[in-house]
Design an enzyme around this catalytic site. Structure first.
Site, PDB file in Angstrom:
ATOM      1  N   ARG A   1      23.596 -11.806 -68.435  1.00 37.14           N
ATOM      2  CA  ARG A   1      24.643 -10.785 -68.561  1.00 37.14           C
ATOM      3  C   ARG A   1      25.339 -10.903 -69.915  1.00 37.14           C
ATOM      4  NH1 ARG A   1      28.177  -7.510 -65.451  1.00 37.14           N
ATOM      5  NH2 ARG A   1      30.407  -7.913 -65.708  1.00 37.14           N
TER       6      ARG A   1
ATOM      7  N   HIS B   1      24.044 -15.922 -65.267  1.00 40.20           N
ATOM      8  CA  HIS B   1      25.125 -15.206 -65.941  1.00 40.20           C
ATOM      9  C   HIS B   1      24.894 -15.126 -67.454  1.00 40.20           C
ATOM     10  CE1 HIS B   1      28.790 -13.220 -64.812  1.00 40.20           C
ATOM     11  NE2 HIS B   1      29.437 -13.737 -65.842  1.00 40.20           N
TER      12      HIS B   1
ATOM     13  N   LYS C   1      32.707  -5.213 -58.336  1.00 39.66           N
ATOM     14  CA  LYS C   1      33.937  -5.789 -57.797  1.00 39.66           C
ATOM     15  C   LYS C   1      34.882  -4.693 -57.334  1.00 39.66           C
ATOM     16  CE  LYS C   1      33.931 -10.122 -60.425  1.00 39.66           C
ATOM     17  NZ  LYS C   1      34.670 -10.973 -61.383  1.00 39.66           N
TER      18      LYS C   1
ATOM     19  N   HIS D   1      33.529  -3.783 -66.217  1.00 36.20           N
ATOM     20  CA  HIS D   1      34.833  -4.380 -66.474  1.00 36.20           C
ATOM     21  C   HIS D   1      35.930  -3.340 -66.283  1.00 36.20           C
ATOM     22  CE1 HIS D   1      33.078  -7.732 -69.275  1.00 36.20           C
ATOM     23  NE2 HIS D   1      32.986  -8.039 -67.999  1.00 36.20           N
TER      24      HIS D   1
ATOM     25  N   TYR E   1      33.193 -10.392 -76.410  1.00 35.81           N
ATOM     26  CA  TYR E   1      31.856 -10.347 -77.005  1.00 35.81           C
ATOM     27  C   TYR E   1      31.880  -9.933 -78.470  1.00 35.81           C
ATOM     28  CZ  TYR E   1      30.230 -10.787 -72.230  1.00 35.81           C
ATOM     29  OH  TYR E   1      30.006 -11.240 -70.960  1.00 35.81           O
TER      30      TYR E   1
ATOM     31  N   ARG F   1      25.762  -8.538 -62.562  1.00 36.48           N
ATOM     32  CA  ARG F   1      26.110  -9.877 -62.078  1.00 36.48           C
ATOM     33  C   ARG F   1      25.033 -10.303 -61.090  1.00 36.48           C
ATOM     34  NH1 ARG F   1      30.822  -6.701 -61.812  1.00 36.48           N
ATOM     35  NH2 ARG F   1      32.491  -7.395 -63.215  1.00 36.48           N
TER      36      ARG F   1
END
Length: 307
Positions: A249, A246, A180, A272, A281, A156
């Site tokens: 990514r 982004h 995250k 993720h 995806y 990111r």
């Protein structure tokens, strides 16, 4: 059926939104339009607004979706209007129970992510490399290193701007990332990225623990990266494409899956927490899946040979 009662209840509600809740005229108009559509729908059923049940609201929403081809955001706005309206009527004692309470939640529509083709990405990165090697300027080398790493690692943009020099292992071509929720992961990068990073770090005129710096020697920000990319895209002649950091990514994930990588591996690389987030995806590789099926499935081959 009392049409006057419908109109009166709606107007009382709209006055409440405008005068007490201070809703914008735009929102009030949207609520008014939805409620008038709803009571006209109910007239066909010989019902007033206060007589409507949960199923009537659900049927109305289904009618709008079928006949007006509403997108998810428009459906959600109408649901919000009806929920707010019936909560108002319930609090005012105009109805005994709220029919909108029985409505299920509308799932958010997932949009397929925008991405660059392999050819487009190669063109952009080669342009950055050429610019860096022509002048060997600090800024040009930084741009090359930044976007090389952004694509080859799938990080990111916020993770990129927080990278420290100690997080890079140039010998092993690995980068340690804190994503995250403070979750750490280790992601590999390719030789081209390693070359760009080495040249950039060797020429940095500033000594900072952060990897990517601006012209003042302070850490590059996510906003700064977006503005830099906007300029690069125009200079490279790709101004017709909407390319944000982004997108790198998204391209990373799409190209990995297109090349045969397992979904779990891509999930780990992207950081993720849920596999379902990564699964979006897979939709982008449906055409390739069909081609593979045609070339490998025994029955597909048989049909092809019979033609």
């Amino acid at each position: 059926m009392n049409s006057l009662g419908n109109e009166k209840n709606i107007q009382i509600f709209l006055d409440y939104l405008q005068k007490e809740r201070r809703y914008s005229p735009y929102t009030v108009d949207n609520y008014k339009r939805t409620l008038h559509q709803f009571y006209q729908f109910l007239e066909e059923r010989n019902l007033t607004i206060t007589q409507a049940k949960t199923q009537d609201i659900a049927d109305f929403l289904a009618y709008l979706k079928t006949h007006h081809h509403l997108k998810r955001i428009s459906q959600a706005n109408r649901i919000s209007a009806l929920r707010t309206f019936y909560r108002f009527l319930r609090r005012r004692g105009m109805i005994d129970c709220d029919p909108a309470d029985g409505l299920g939640k509308l799932n958010k529509e997932k949009k397929l992510p925008n991405f660059l083709t392999v050819g487009e990405m190669d063109f952009l990165l080669n342009y950055l490399k050429r610019k860096a090697q022509e002048g060997s300027a600090f800024i040009s080398l930084r741009n090359w290193a930044f976007f090389e790493l952004l694509y080859s690692s799938g990080l990111r943009v916020g993770e990129m701007t927080q990278l420290k020099v100690k997080d890079l292992d140039l010998a092993s071509k690995m980068v340690r990332v804190k994503g995250k929720g403070g979750k750490e992961r280790i992601v590999p990068f390719n030789e081209s990225t390693g070359e760009a990073l080495r040249e950039y770090l060797n020429c940095r005129p500033f000594s900072r623990e952060e990897v990517f710096l601006n012209s003042r020697g302070t850490p590059l920000t996510s906003r700064g990266a977006r503005k830099i990319l906007e300029t690069i895209v125009k200079e490279a002649g790709l101004g017709g494409k909407r390319i944000s950091p982004h997108v790198f990514r998204h391209s990373f994930a799409t190209h990995l899956l297109g090349g045969g990588a397992e979904l779990r591996m891509v999930q780990e690389a992207l950081g993720h927490s849920s596999l379902s987030t990564t699964q979006i995806y897979t939709h982008l590789n449906w055409d390739k899946m069909k081609r593979v099926y045609q070339n490998t499935h025994p029955h597909a081959k048989k049909v092809k040979n019979d033609d």
